[in-house]
Design an enzyme around this catalytic site. Structure first.
Site, PDB file in Angstrom:
ATOM      1  N   ASP A  77     -91.900 -51.384  25.083  1.00  0.00           N
ATOM      2  CA  ASP A  77     -93.174 -51.765  24.458  1.00  0.00           C
ATOM      3  C   ASP A  77     -93.105 -51.704  22.938  1.00  0.00           C
ATOM      4  O   ASP A  77     -93.932 -52.309  22.245  1.00  0.00           O
ATOM      5  CB  ASP A  77     -94.294 -50.846  24.961  1.00  0.00           C
ATOM      6  CG  ASP A  77     -94.561 -51.015  26.451  1.00  0.00           C
ATOM      7  OD1 ASP A  77     -94.417 -52.153  26.953  1.00  0.00           O
ATOM      8  OD2 ASP A  77     -94.893 -50.007  27.119  1.00  0.00           O
ATOM      9  N   HIS A 165     -84.169 -41.686  32.593  1.00  0.00           N
ATOM     10  CA  HIS A 165     -84.130 -43.085  32.160  1.00  0.00           C
ATOM     11  C   HIS A 165     -83.100 -43.272  31.064  1.00  0.00           C
ATOM     12  O   HIS A 165     -82.591 -42.313  30.480  1.00  0.00           O
ATOM     13  CB  HIS A 165     -85.504 -43.526  31.654  1.00  0.00           C
ATOM     14  CG  HIS A 165     -85.882 -42.945  30.320  1.00  0.00           C
ATOM     15  ND1 HIS A 165     -86.272 -41.624  30.152  1.00  0.00           N
ATOM     16  CD2 HIS A 165     -85.911 -43.495  29.073  1.00  0.00           C
ATOM     17  CE1 HIS A 165     -86.541 -41.396  28.879  1.00  0.00           C
ATOM     18  NE2 HIS A 165     -86.321 -42.511  28.194  1.00  0.00           N
ATOM     19  N   PHE A 313     -75.074 -28.728  13.978  1.00  0.00           N
ATOM     20  CA  PHE A 313     -75.743 -29.625  13.047  1.00  0.00           C
ATOM     21  C   PHE A 313     -74.704 -30.453  12.301  1.00  0.00           C
ATOM     22  O   PHE A 313     -73.641 -29.950  11.943  1.00  0.00           O
ATOM     23  CB  PHE A 313     -76.577 -28.834  12.026  1.00  0.00           C
ATOM     24  CG  PHE A 313     -77.796 -28.177  12.610  1.00  0.00           C
ATOM     25  CD1 PHE A 313     -79.018 -28.823  12.605  1.00  0.00           C
ATOM     26  CD2 PHE A 313     -77.729 -26.903  13.159  1.00  0.00           C
ATOM     27  CE1 PHE A 313     -80.149 -28.215  13.145  1.00  0.00           C
ATOM     28  CE2 PHE A 313     -78.842 -26.288  13.702  1.00  0.00           C
ATOM     29  CZ  PHE A 313     -80.058 -26.952  13.681  1.00  0.00           C
ATOM     30  N   GLU A 318     -70.177 -32.241   6.244  1.00  0.00           N
ATOM     31  CA  GLU A 318     -69.970 -33.293   7.241  1.00  0.00           C
ATOM     32  C   GLU A 318     -70.682 -34.586   6.878  1.00  0.00           C
ATOM     33  O   GLU A 318     -70.199 -35.676   7.183  1.00  0.00           O
ATOM     34  CB  GLU A 318     -70.414 -32.795   8.612  1.00  0.00           C
ATOM     35  CG  GLU A 318     -69.549 -31.643   9.116  1.00  0.00           C
ATOM     36  CD  GLU A 318     -69.954 -31.173  10.493  1.00  0.00           C
ATOM     37  OE1 GLU A 318     -69.516 -31.779  11.471  1.00  0.00           O
ATOM     38  OE2 GLU A 318     -70.714 -30.196  10.571  1.00  0.00           O
TER      39      GLU A 318
END
Length: 346
Positions: A77, A165, A313, A318
């Protein structure tokens, strides 16, 4: 002093993406005083009348979700791409390039009940999911060069709906991740005469140290170059370029390793293990070129590190320099491999 990969810092190369990762195993000894996450072990009810993915519930668009019995696919949607949209004016400016995109975004419910996951579904029901993925790939692949099937599981991964899902995004362009993989796999085939990931599977099957589980057709392993603590790949033992090339028997054995892997994930910290996962295979579309360099594979990227409440994290060094991990791929594989194939809730 002799080098020990489980104790001394080093870097590892990812040939799929042409990138290096810093490995710092000695850091596993440090105490953790950082952020923790709340643990969600309640799978909830089978049916939630307020959940738009449940059968018989009206979505925010006003569309009624039908009384489906297995899988159910519908157009998102709030899609990130549209099938019919104007293109921006062409720009030759090297600093301000812009191009139009077209695509579609779909949602696929795995099962009508909300309180199940792949780990808790039957092999038959997982095969139904795989068959639906293949159907979507074949349908959308006639038009679009890339069809990305992916699942975000758990609130920690930004999933706002716990009903089982996934999402399927098809786009008019080759996105960054598969584009880079396409380049490096093609270069490897030209240089060595074999698909990169088939050579890689052969080497891993001989080494054994990073394998989590395997069967007649598939192997699940923690890649040598893994970034996330318990990152895994699902790879075929024969050369498969796209998901729609697998046989009916291979669907069943794929469903089996998917179930075993996700059970082991859940058993690791006795929680419904969060992750982002997806499938990569040769590009599609009406103009797809030779794809012998491609090998179909699945990627699971879970964030948990030390417990059900401590996650990794991607930040600091990084984001600004290079990805880094503490736990070695071999240690992660050993921990996953040692978990039971029977779900802790059963």
């Amino acid at each position: 002093m002799e080098f020990n990969a489980s104790e001394h810092p080093h870097k590892r190369y990812n040939p799929l993406k042409g990138e290096w990762i810093l490995v710092s195993p000695h850091r596993m000894k440090r105490p953790w005083d950082g952020q923790t996450e709340s643990v969600f072990n309640d799978m909830g009810p089978e049916f939630d009348p307020t959940n738009p993915l449940c059968p018989g519930v009206v979505r925010s668009s006003g569309i009624l979700t039908p009384d489906y019995k297995s899988t159910y696919v519908f157009t998102n949607d709030f899609p990130a791409m549209l099938e019919d949209t104007p293109s921006p004016p062409q720009s030759d400016d090297p600093l301000f390039k812009i191009e139009g995109v077209k695509g579609t975004c779909r949602v696929m419910c795995f099962y009508p009940k909300s309180n199940v996951t792949i780990a808790l579904m039957s092999i038959h029901d997982i095969v139904t999911v795989i068959s639906s993925w293949i159907q979507q790939l074949e349908e959308l692949g006639k038009t679009y060069p890339w069809v990305q099937i992916f699942e975000n599981k758990g609130a920690i991964m930004g999933c706002s709906n716990h009903h089982p899902h996934c999402q399927i995004w098809a786009c008019s362009f080759l996105p960054n991740e598969p584009r880079i993989k396409d380049i490096h796999q093609k270069e490897y085939l030209e240089k060595y005469g074999r698909p990169m990931l088939m050579d890689y599977v052969d080497r891993e099957l001989k080494a054994k140290i990073r394998i989590v589980t395997e069967n007649q057709h598939w192997v699940v392993l923690v890649p040598f170059w893994a970034i996330w603590p318990y990152e895994t790949m699902i790879l075929p033992k024969r050369h498969v370029k796209r998901m729609n090339e697998i046989t009916e028997h291979e669907k069943t054995t794929l469903a089996s390793v998917m179930k075993i892997l996700t059970i082991k994930y859940d058993n690791m910290f006795k929680t419904s293990f969060p992750y982002s996962m997806g499938w990569h295979g040769a590009p599609t579309g009406p103009n797809c070129e030779s794809s012998d360099h491609w090998v179909f594979h699945g990627i699971y990227l879970p964030p948990l590190l030390r417990s059900a409440t401590v996650k990794k994290f991607i930040s600091g060094f990084e984001l600004l320099a290079q990805c880094q991990r503490d736990l070695t791929a071999e240690q992660a594989a050993e921990r996953l491999r040692s978990q039971s194939d029977i779900h802790y809730l059963q």
